[in-house]
Enzyme design. Structure first.
Site, PDB file in Angstrom:
ATOM      1  N   GLY A  33       0.743  -1.185   0.050  1.00 62.96           N
ATOM      2  CA  GLY A  33      -0.048   0.215  -0.118  1.00 62.96           C
ATOM      3  C   GLY A  33       0.778   1.167  -0.065  1.00 62.96           C
ATOM      4  N   GLY A  38       5.745   4.275  -8.686  1.00 59.11           N
ATOM      5  CA  GLY A  38       6.485   3.135  -9.036  1.00 59.11           C
ATOM      6  C   GLY A  38       5.768   1.878  -9.061  1.00 59.11           C
ATOM      7  N   HIS A  39       4.734   1.917  -7.789  1.00 57.86           N
ATOM      8  CA  HIS A  39       3.716   0.696  -7.821  1.00 57.86           C
ATOM      9  C   HIS A  39       2.753   0.972  -9.198  1.00 57.86           C
ATOM     10  CE1 HIS A  39       4.265   1.419  -3.377  1.00 57.86           C
ATOM     11  NE2 HIS A  39       4.558   0.236  -3.554  1.00 57.86           N
ATOM     12  N   GLN A  63       7.604  -9.471   7.950  1.00 62.09           N
ATOM     13  CA  GLN A  63       8.911  -9.130   7.099  1.00 62.09           C
ATOM     14  C   GLN A  63       9.551  -7.983   7.936  1.00 62.09           C
ATOM     15  OE1 GLN A  63       6.771  -8.144   3.452  1.00 62.09           O
ATOM     16  NE2 GLN A  63       8.089  -6.811   3.499  1.00 62.09           N
ATOM     17  N   LYS A 151      13.522  -2.260  -8.252  1.00 62.63           N
ATOM     18  CA  LYS A 151      13.827  -1.444  -7.299  1.00 62.63           C
ATOM     19  C   LYS A 151      14.349  -2.342  -5.829  1.00 62.63           C
ATOM     20  CE  LYS A 151      13.282   1.920  -3.766  1.00 62.63           C
ATOM     21  NZ  LYS A 151      13.006   0.923  -2.635  1.00 62.63           N
ATOM     22  N   SER A 187       9.617   5.706  -3.516  1.00 59.34           N
ATOM     23  CA  SER A 187       9.315   4.789  -2.278  1.00 59.34           C
ATOM     24  C   SER A 187       8.471   5.088  -1.237  1.00 59.34           C
ATOM     25  CB  SER A 187      10.647   4.593  -1.503  1.00 59.34           C
ATOM     26  OG  SER A 187      10.625   3.868  -0.198  1.00 59.34           O
ATOM     27  N   SER A 188       7.635   4.231  -0.771  1.00 60.15           N
ATOM     28  CA  SER A 188       6.433   4.979   0.380  1.00 60.15           C
ATOM     29  C   SER A 188       7.229   5.241   1.445  1.00 60.15           C
ATOM     30  CB  SER A 188       5.653   3.556   0.782  1.00 60.15           C
ATOM     31  OG  SER A 188       4.975   2.865  -0.215  1.00 60.15           O
TER      32      SER A 188
END
Ligand code: PAJ
Length: 286
Positions: A33, A38-39, A63, A151, A187-188
């Site tokens: 999410g 990028g996503h 993780q 990435k 990046s998030s």
């Protein structure tokens, strides 16, 4: 058809089963999410190549080796749903932690060797959590194709190995890294950077680009290349590097002499935020 939100495994399975009876090929895009451009590149590619696309949104506690990183991970379900709907996604699967782990899991997927250097060394247990959740998502969705970003090159190498070793019948699709104009990879975690930190964070890409340039101009010694990249990082005293490695693109182990295509991978800390990035490099023949 419009985007549908599946909160349970049963709902997700029913959606996929219905798509299968319509003869559609199934794609999955696993994410945590806080979706960004990028996503979106993964999602757009999946939508272009498959009849039915499932995006999974799940911040996987297994993780995270750092509890603060887990509790601070950004969430924005409505914005994520909007991005998916605009791109033509069929189903967003956003389960709760209880849905995915109703009790402590006693089964884990451990991929060895590929997981050992770099992220594996600095984030113990991280890839075990990634491989375990991705195996679960693959069993739930049973996709024909799964989309991952370059990435996270080591993550992709780990999943590739798991898919090969455990005979998942899934084609993995690797999507190039999407960057801001400064070179900073989307990046998030970039959301956590202050304006000043965002400027310092470009050190990561600058160091990787310098390493690539040195390799492509014929330098074969990894130690020399790493020293040059370290000089670039040293221009940004606000940033500290965890590692900068030149690795074999398949098994991700550091190499000393560069004779063929390699990946240069780096992790830095900018303030409290940890960022990773990587680029490929190929020495020019002769
Ligand atoms: P997350 O960090 O949300 O990333 C989801 C996917 O988007 C990964 O395949 C990642 O490589 C890709 N991605 C992230 N930033 C990108 C960028 N700038 N350009 C291209 N692709 C990018 O990776 C995870 O989630 C999790 O570990 C997951 C695989 C979902 C398992 O929990």
């Amino acid at each position: 058809m419009n985007l549908r939100l599946a909160r349970t495994i049963a709902e997700a399975r029913a959606e996929v089963a219905a798509a299968r009876t319509r003869g559609l090929s199934i794609a999955v895009v696993p994410t945590m999410g806080a979706l960004h451009t990028g996503h979106a590149a993964l999602i757009e590619r999946a939508c272009a190549e498959s009849g039915f696309v499932v995006v999974t949104l799940f911040v996987n506690p297994l993780q995270f080796n750092d509890a603060g990183d887990y509790s601070n991970y950004p969430h924005n379900l409505q914005a994520d749903l909007d991005l998916c709907e605009e791109r033509g996604v069929d189903v967003v699967f956003a389960p709760s932690v209880d849905e995915m782990y109703p009790r402590a899991t006693r089964t884990h997927v451990d991929v060895d060797t590929v997981t050992e250097p770099m992220e594996g060394r600095f984030r113990p247990g991280h890839f075990r959590g990634v491989a375990t959740v991705v195996a679960k998502l693959f069993h739930i969705v049973q996709p024909d194709r799964a989309y991952f970003g370059e990435k996270d090159a080591q993550q992709l190498a780990v999943i590739r190995r798991m898919v090969d070793d455990l005979n998942f019948s899934i084609k993995l699709v690797e999507v190039p890294t999407v960057r801001e104009t400064s070179g900073l990879a989307m990046s998030s975690r970039n959301q956590r950077l202050s304006e000043a930190e965002r400027q310092w964070a470009v050190a990561l890409y600058k160091a990787l680009e310098e390493a690539r340039r040195v390799i492509e101009s014929g330098e074969a010694s990894a130690a020399v290349v790493k020293a040059r990249a370290a000089e670039v990082l040293a221009e940004y005293p606000q940033v500290s590097a965890e590692y900068l490695e030149i690795v074999d693109p398949d098994d991700m182990h550091p190499i000393e002499t560069i004779t063929g295509p390699v990946r240069i991978a780096c992790a830095i800390l900018v303030g409290k935020t940890r960022l990773i990035d990587n680029v490929r490099a190929t020495p020019h023949p002769g």
